[in-house]
Motif scaffolding. Structure first.
Motif, PDB file in Angstrom:
ATOM      1  N   SER A 293      28.348  31.198  44.297  1.00 25.21           N
ATOM      2  CA  SER A 293      28.718  32.357  43.365  1.00 25.21           C
ATOM      3  C   SER A 293      30.256  32.344  42.892  1.00 25.21           C
ATOM      4  O   SER A 293      30.942  32.046  43.928  1.00 25.21           O
ATOM      5  N   LEU A 294      30.589  32.539  41.750  1.00 26.13           N
ATOM      6  CA  LEU A 294      32.097  32.832  41.463  1.00 26.13           C
ATOM      7  C   LEU A 294      32.371  33.968  40.717  1.00 26.13           C
ATOM      8  O   LEU A 294      31.684  34.085  39.531  1.00 26.13           O
ATOM      9  N   ASP A 295      33.002  34.733  40.998  1.00 26.69           N
ATOM     10  CA  ASP A 295      33.498  35.881  40.350  1.00 26.69           C
ATOM     11  C   ASP A 295      35.151  35.949  40.241  1.00 26.69           C
ATOM     12  O   ASP A 295      35.718  36.107  41.225  1.00 26.69           O
TER      13      ASP A 295
ATOM     14  N   HIS B 216      25.526  32.560  40.126  1.00 26.10           N
ATOM     15  CA  HIS B 216      26.124  33.007  38.868  1.00 26.10           C
ATOM     16  C   HIS B 216      27.655  32.693  38.806  1.00 26.10           C
ATOM     17  O   HIS B 216      28.239  32.406  40.029  1.00 26.10           O
ATOM     18  N   VAL B 217      28.188  32.401  37.756  1.00 30.15           N
ATOM     19  CA  VAL B 217      29.742  32.647  37.353  1.00 30.15           C
ATOM     20  C   VAL B 217      29.925  33.654  36.354  1.00 30.15           C
ATOM     21  O   VAL B 217      29.346  33.604  35.282  1.00 30.15           O
ATOM     22  N   ARG B 218      31.137  34.434  36.896  1.00 31.03           N
ATOM     23  CA  ARG B 218      31.384  35.437  35.957  1.00 31.03           C
ATOM     24  C   ARG B 218      33.022  35.318  35.959  1.00 31.03           C
ATOM     25  O   ARG B 218      33.663  35.257  37.050  1.00 31.03           O
ATOM     26  N   ILE B 219      33.370  35.314  34.571  1.00 25.15           N
ATOM     27  CA  ILE B 219      34.819  35.111  34.593  1.00 25.15           C
ATOM     28  C   ILE B 219      35.377  36.191  33.536  1.00 25.15           C
ATOM     29  O   ILE B 219      34.767  36.220  32.236  1.00 25.15           O
TER      30      ILE B 219
ATOM     31  N   SER C 157      28.851  34.237  32.615  1.00 20.76           N
ATOM     32  CA  SER C 157      29.376  35.242  31.816  1.00 20.76           C
ATOM     33  C   SER C 157      30.687  35.054  31.507  1.00 20.76           C
ATOM     34  O   SER C 157      31.261  34.846  32.738  1.00 20.76           O
ATOM     35  N   VAL C 158      31.285  34.690  30.473  1.00 23.59           N
ATOM     36  CA  VAL C 158      32.744  34.767  30.097  1.00 23.59           C
ATOM     37  C   VAL C 158      33.102  35.820  29.099  1.00 23.59           C
ATOM     38  O   VAL C 158      32.598  36.029  28.127  1.00 23.59           O
ATOM     39  N   THR C 159      33.842  36.862  29.627  1.00 21.97           N
ATOM     40  CA  THR C 159      34.101  38.221  28.893  1.00 21.97           C
ATOM     41  C   THR C 159      35.592  38.391  28.909  1.00 21.97           C
ATOM     42  O   THR C 159      36.407  38.177  29.926  1.00 21.97           O
ATOM     43  N   ASN C 160      36.028  38.868  27.641  1.00 18.88           N
ATOM     44  CA  ASN C 160      37.517  39.113  27.477  1.00 18.88           C
ATOM     45  C   ASN C 160      38.421  38.132  27.838  1.00 18.88           C
ATOM     46  O   ASN C 160      39.377  38.550  28.576  1.00 18.88           O
TER      47      ASN C 160
ATOM     48  N   ARG D  74      31.602  44.956  27.968  1.00 13.98           N
ATOM     49  CA  ARG D  74      32.790  44.818  28.581  1.00 13.98           C
ATOM     50  C   ARG D  74      32.236  44.284  30.298  1.00 13.98           C
ATOM     51  O   ARG D  74      31.061  44.975  30.603  1.00 13.98           O
ATOM     52  N   ALA D  75      33.314  43.660  30.987  1.00 15.84           N
ATOM     53  CA  ALA D  75      32.733  43.475  32.262  1.00 15.84           C
ATOM     54  C   ALA D  75      32.704  44.878  33.264  1.00 15.84           C
ATOM     55  O   ALA D  75      33.755  45.575  33.024  1.00 15.84           O
ATOM     56  N   LEU D  76      32.075  44.553  34.071  1.00 15.07           N
ATOM     57  CA  LEU D  76      32.242  45.661  35.585  1.00 15.07           C
ATOM     58  C   LEU D  76      33.436  45.266  36.336  1.00 15.07           C
ATOM     59  O   LEU D  76      33.935  44.047  36.289  1.00 15.07           O
ATOM     60  N   ASP D  77      33.978  46.185  36.954  1.00 11.06           N
ATOM     61  CA  ASP D  77      35.217  46.137  37.515  1.00 11.06           C
ATOM     62  C   ASP D  77      34.920  45.618  38.699  1.00 11.06           C
ATOM     63  O   ASP D  77      35.288  45.895  39.957  1.00 11.06           O
ATOM     64  N   PHE D  78      34.205  44.532  38.890  1.00  8.87           N
ATOM     65  CA  PHE D  78      33.546  43.624  40.227  1.00  8.87           C
ATOM     66  C   PHE D  78      34.755  43.183  40.899  1.00  8.87           C
ATOM     67  O   PHE D  78      34.892  42.881  42.180  1.00  8.87           O
ATOM     68  N   GLY D  79      36.129  42.871  40.381  1.00  3.09           N
ATOM     69  CA  GLY D  79      37.130  42.610  41.137  1.00  3.09           C
ATOM     70  C   GLY D  79      38.059  43.875  41.575  1.00  3.09           C
ATOM     71  O   GLY D  79      38.841  43.827  42.393  1.00  3.09           O
ATOM     72  N   ASP D  80      37.715  45.002  41.394  1.00  5.97           N
ATOM     73  CA  ASP D  80      38.236  46.218  41.595  1.00  5.97           C
ATOM     74  C   ASP D  80      39.733  46.001  41.580  1.00  5.97           C
ATOM     75  O   ASP D  80      40.560  46.525  42.311  1.00  5.97           O
ATOM     76  N   LEU D  81      39.815  46.059  40.104  1.00  4.42           N
ATOM     77  CA  LEU D  81      41.479  45.874  39.827  1.00  4.42           C
ATOM     78  C   LEU D  81      42.301  47.248  40.008  1.00  4.42           C
ATOM     79  O   LEU D  81      43.507  46.848  40.426  1.00  4.42           O
ATOM     80  N   ASP D  82      41.571  48.260  39.954  1.00  8.11           N
ATOM     81  CA  ASP D  82      42.313  49.254  40.315  1.00  8.11           C
ATOM     82  C   ASP D  82      42.483  49.733  41.746  1.00  8.11           C
ATOM     83  O   ASP D  82      43.162  50.987  42.127  1.00  8.11           O
ATOM     84  N   GLY D  83      41.702  49.032  42.517  1.00 10.44           N
ATOM     85  CA  GLY D  83      41.778  49.379  43.832  1.00 10.44           C
ATOM     86  C   GLY D  83      41.129  50.784  44.433  1.00 10.44           C
ATOM     87  O   GLY D  83      41.527  51.335  45.427  1.00 10.44           O
ATOM     88  N   ASP D  84      40.199  51.384  43.517  1.00  9.01           N
ATOM     89  CA  ASP D  84      39.476  52.624  43.839  1.00  9.01           C
ATOM     90  C   ASP D  84      38.254  52.268  44.549  1.00  9.01           C
ATOM     91  O   ASP D  84      37.559  53.376  44.747  1.00  9.01           O
TER      92      ASP D  84
END
Length: 1012
Positions: free
Chosen positions: A780-782, A810-813, A838-841, A959-969
């Motif tokens: 998989s690739l996120d 899956h591949v999610r970008i 899935s390719v989003t935004n 919109r994508a879910l924050d699977f990369g936890d961009l805000d670190g919460d």
């Protein structure tokens, strides 16, 4: 002559002298004396026939001896390395050319270690190593490996106690081509050759679509070879690396003798190399054989006799020689000032000492039950005033059981004492000081110990004026732990008057962790200091730091810190430092810029292979010039650091200019390993797979994981994953940069397996031949919040300049920019055979491909592209920016240049064109940048300008879910909170109508959110 007296003398009476002594020319690369030469070639230029060239420790260039009879010898105890080919030609008849104690590594232009050609006189090589130069660079290393030595059209050449090794060939850059052949150890043609007590080794063939053949130990074209006590080993075949069907190279042969050649062997061994393997699928190469070819082979019964001793000594010195043979052998020692080369079947060997010769009427001794006879002789007394004389020796052995034998030769040079210096100023030359016993010479370097002590070249820990080694050998000092340090100087941490090692050995103290330190002297909070200028007896305190990293790490226990004071750490004691499973931190006091471990291409820096936890590792250290070429463990993997079955943490470290032949130029990760790298830099590293780092390999279980955070990879080089090659289970990259790396399959990252998560990272200006920046074959690739820009690949040869991905899951970008990538079937993104995509935004702009400028999707049954922008993505064939093959693509709320016509379909592909799509100009802030050139991507501004139709035009539900936890919460189930610039998502622009779907504020299209 050799007279019959108790001390046998290597001399001939003046009435029988056959050759005058000659001058001595000294070569010393670092000498302050103008009378010495800095290069061997300079000394050869002024030397006359019969002269001796004495070479001191140093690194020297290749050289040529043409038409001269010389002796070129390494000084006793010296390490003489020759970078370049040594050439010997046109030695005059009746004379000899002697090389002794040299170590040649070959070099441009022909890469041979040694080349002997067109000699009428004798060529004698002893105690030398010659290796063909290795081709190691992916980009410049094409070509077959060079031979360790080539002899051609000469009257007779002998090798004694030498190692000849073929050079490693270059890598075949086209995976469909044949790999290159490994160099032969020795290639002989038109020349009779004698080999005594040597090792001939062929090199391994290179990787290639078809692996290269291994080199032969001996390649014999004509004439004959006599070998005694010699081994012949063929190189292994190279690995076939074609990713469809690969064939391993055949192994090299021990000996390949052609039809007009003969080989006679006494007590020798020969082995073929193993057949090469293959990369993914294919067949292995055929193993080599011990002997092959149409030449004649003869096996001579019996045991090789081996003569050994020094190559030179001062006049009148007592010299110790040894003869290894069969108990009961009677040993004689013929000698002459003239060489010869004659096969004598009755003596089981090649006669290399010419008449007239002298030897005693009675034997020098009889070989005892140990099989080794040691005896002493006296060197010549030189009767003239000049510098040196070469005498040829060869033992004659009489055995009552199986006849007579000749040993290998010893070409022995006697020096006139006056040529040496007088370092202690006692009026007696140094050679004579040592020879007469006036001075000791514990380290055998020909210099009186009192001079080495004064120059701090020998330790004298107790200050008694005697080198420590002599104190111990004479019994003046004891050494209970045999570490070479007198016990009175060893550490005594508990101050009980007994050396720590002896405390432990006799049970006075416990040492549960087996680190050589009494347990009562240590606690988990201890900090130990190291300095590159520390003294040997330092105790690790700040006032008296240890003198090496290995000593400090060996001393430390779980929880300890080893603090490196500023400086450059070199030498064997600062390489291959093994943490031994302990939770230790090695930390640079003032960071990596001030703390440098320079491995000098002689090994790697650190070893983690015993289950070290995350609490172990490095902080603020630079590792430079590491090499896995000579590694004794995990050979050819991890030039700077090896991590196997361990989980250390690396923080604020720098890895630069490290190399490995196969895996991980700077770092090699293997087994059940889980390392973490934080704010580390990797630059200028090279390996075939993973120029900077490799995790796992094809032949090991897929167990390892890897975590990178705030790291940078710049200008690394490698065929498969120029920055990083991954074959593990989980791979996390966060806030990291991969820039200007150069390679073949994935110039930044090549991942063969695992679940990949890449967040807020940049992949820019990387150059690959078959794949550009990223090549993923994974589960998989996120990917979220990334920049893929300015990457390129070879015209009409690459899959994708930006990302090629094929996942079993899956591949999610999401929130990712693809800009100005060049060439490949699709310049920006290609995905093959992935069930869910899935390719989003995302924003795709200025990408130029061979066939499709932006995206190419192959055999993907379920692809969604939502809230995206695809604009000005071109191809020379004027195809649409997006291509589909056997793929179902759902498009919604996206801007695609040309609208639905901007998607090309073939072989059953179809498009579901949903709501909210448009072909309108996205109106970027500055699409071409100030210079007006879209290819110079860094000055382009692809944010949305005021009035852009992409503003508030997206679908909030997509919109994508924050699977990369961009805000670190820690919440990965919320909608993504940020855009590519970490600005807030779903910001309303009151000047722009809401054309998207959902409750305001509505998300913008592409990777950037307009911030009004």
């Amino acid at each position: 002559m050799l007279f019959r007296r108790p001390l046998h003398v290597l001399t001939i009476s003046s009435a029988l002298t056959l050759a005058a002594s000659a001058d001595v020319v000294v070569v010393d690369a670092t000498s302050p004396y103008s009378s010495d030469f800095a290069q061997i070639s300079d000394a050869i230029a002024v030397a006359a026939n019969g002269d001796t060239v004495l070479v001191r420790t140093g690194n020297y260039s290749g050289f040529t001896v043409s038409g001269k009879a010389l002796a070129i010898l390494a000084e006793p105890g010296a390490t003489v390395t020759i970078a370049g080919t040594v050439r010997i030609d046109h030695v005059p008849a009746g004379t000899s050319l002697v090389l002794s104690g040299l170590h040649g590594t070959g070099g441009a232009p022909d890469y041979l270690g040694l080349y002997v050609r067109d000699n009428v006189g004798a060529v004698r090589i002893q105690d030398c190593t010659f290796t063909g130069a290795a081709h190691s660079s992916f980009t410049t290393g094409d070509g077959d490996g060079a031979e360790g030595a080539v002899v051609d059209a000469s009257s007779g050449v002998s090798f004694a106690r030498c190692t000849l090794t073929g050079g490693q060939p270059g890598y075949s850059q086209n995976c469909c081509d044949y790999g290159y052949t490994g160099g032969h150890g020795l290639w002989a043609r038109g020349t009779p050759v004698a080999l005594y007590d040597c090792a001939l080794v062929g090199a391994q063939g290179s990787w290639g679509g078809w692996g290269g053949f291994g080199g032969n130990g001996l390649q014999l074209e004509s004439f004959g070879v006599f070998a005694s006590g010699t081994s012949f080993t063929g190189g292994d075949g190279g690995t076939g690396d074609d990713f469809i069907w690969a064939v391993g190279g055949d192994g090299g042969n021990g000996i390949d003798a052609k039809a007009s050649a003969q080989v006679r062997r006494l007590d020798c061994t020969a082995f073929g190399g193993a057949g090469g393997g293959y990369w993914i699928a294919g067949q292995s190469g055929v193993p080599g054989v011990a002997t092959t070819g149409a030449g004649l082979y003869f096996t001579i019964p019996g045991t090789a006799r081996k003569l050994a001793g020094p190559a030179l000594a001062a006049e009148g010195a007592t010299v110790t020689l040894s003869l290894t043979g069969v108990p009961g052998d009677r040993v004689y020692l013929p000698s002459s000032l003239r060489p010869t080369f004659q096969y004598l079947p009755a003596l089981h060997g090649i006669a290399l000492v010419a008449w007239p010769m002298k030897m005693t009427f009675t034997p020098l001794g009889i070989v005892p039950a140990t099989g080794v006879l040691t005896f002493q002789v006296a060197a010549d007394d030189l009767v003239d005033a000049s510098g040196a004389r070469v005498r040829h020796l060869q033992a004659y052995v009489s055995s009552s059981a199986n006849g007579t034998f000749l040993s290998g030769p010893l070409d022995f040079t006697t020096f006139e004492c006056a040529i040496s210096g007088d370092c202690n100023q006692n009026g007696l030359p140094d050679f004579c000081d040592v020879a007469s016993g006036t001075s000791q010479d514990c380290d055998g370097n020909g210099v009186p110990d009192e001079c080495d002590l004064a120059a701090n070249l020998l330790p004298d820990c107790n200050g008694n004026g005697v080198a420590d080694a002599c104190d111990i050998s004479s019994g003046t000092s004891s050494d209970c732990n045999a570490d070479g340090v007198p016990d009175e100087c060893s550490l005594d941490c508990n101050q009980n008057g007994i050396a720590d090692a002896c405390d432990i050995a006799n049970g006075t103290s416990l040492d549960v962790n087996a680190n050589g330190v009494p347990d009562e002297c240590q606690s988990a909070s201890d900090v130990y200091f190291v300095s590159p200028t520390g003294l040997p007896l330092g105790d690790g305190s700040l006032a008296s730091p240890f003198d090496s990293i290995s000593k400090a790490v060996g001393y430390a226990i779980d929880g300890n810190q080893v603090v490196l004071l500023d400086g450059v750490y070199t030498g064997a004691a600062n390489r291959d430092v093994d943490f031994g499973g302990r939770a230790i931190i090695v930390r640079g006091l003032h960071g990596a810029a001030n703390t440098i471990v320079d491995c000098e291409a002689a090994g790697r820096a650190f070893v983690f292979r015993s289950g070290e936890p995350q609490a172990a590792g490095l902080t603020g250290v630079t590792i430079r010039g590491g090499s896995a070429d000579l590694a004794t463990t995990d050979a050819k993997r991890g030039g700077g650091v090896i991590v196997r079955d361990a989980s250390p943490t690396f923080v604020n470290c720098v890895f630069e200019d490290c190399t490995a032949p196969n895996l991980g130029g700077a770092v090699g990760v293997a087994g059940d390993a889980h390392p973490r790298f934080v704010n580390c830099e990797f630059s200028g590293n090279f390996a075939n797979q993973g120029g900077a780092m490799t995790v796992g390999s094809f032949i090991e279980p897929v167990l390892a994981t890897l975590e990178l955070e705030q790291c940078s990879f710049t200008e690394n080089d490698g065929f498969s994953g120029a920055a990083l090659s991954f074959r593990g289970t989980e791979f996390s990259v966060r806030d990291s940069d991969f820039e200007q790396n150069t390679g073949g399959f994935g110039a930044a990252i090549h991942a063969y397996s695992g679940a990949l998560r890449i967040t807020r990272s940049r992949f820019v200006d990387n150059v690959g031949t078959s794949y550009g920046a990223l090549n993923f074959s994974c589960s998989s690739l996120d990917m979220q919040g990334c920049t893929i820009a300015g990457n390129s690949t070879t015209p009409n040869n690459g899959a994708a300049a930006g990302i090629y991905a094929s996942a079993t899951g899956h591949v999610r970008i999401d929130d990712t920019l693809f800009e100005s990538n060049r060439l490949g079937a699709a310049a920006a993104l290609r995905i093959d055979g992935t069930p869910g995509v899935s390719v989003t935004n995302c924003t795709f702009a200025h990408n130029v491909g061979d066939y499709y400028g932006g995206i190419y999707l192959v055999s993907c049954p379920n692809v969604s592209m939502l809230n995206c922008v695809v604009w000005r993505d071109d191809a020379p064939s004027a195809t649409p920016p997006i291509g589909l093959y056997n793929t179902l693509l759902r498009v919604g709320y996206s801007v695609i240049e040309g609208g639905q016509a901007g998607i090309g379909t073939s072989s059953g592909a179809s498009v579901i064109w949903g709501a909210g799509n448009s072909a309108a100009d996205p109106n970027f802030v500055s699409m071409l940048g100030p210079d007006g050139d879209p290819a110079t991507w860094a000055d382009n501004d692809l944010r949305l300008a005021a009035g852009s139709p992409c503003i508030d035009a997206g679908d909030n539900a997509s919109r994508a879910l924050d699977f990369g936890d961009l805000d670190g919460d820690g919440d990965v189930l919320e909608f993504v909170p940020f855009d590519l610039l970490l600005a807030p998502r779903t910001v309303d622009d009151p000047a722009q109508p809401d054309t998207g779907s959902g409750t305001a504020p509505l998300v913008d299209l592409g990777a950037y959110e307009r911030q009004p």
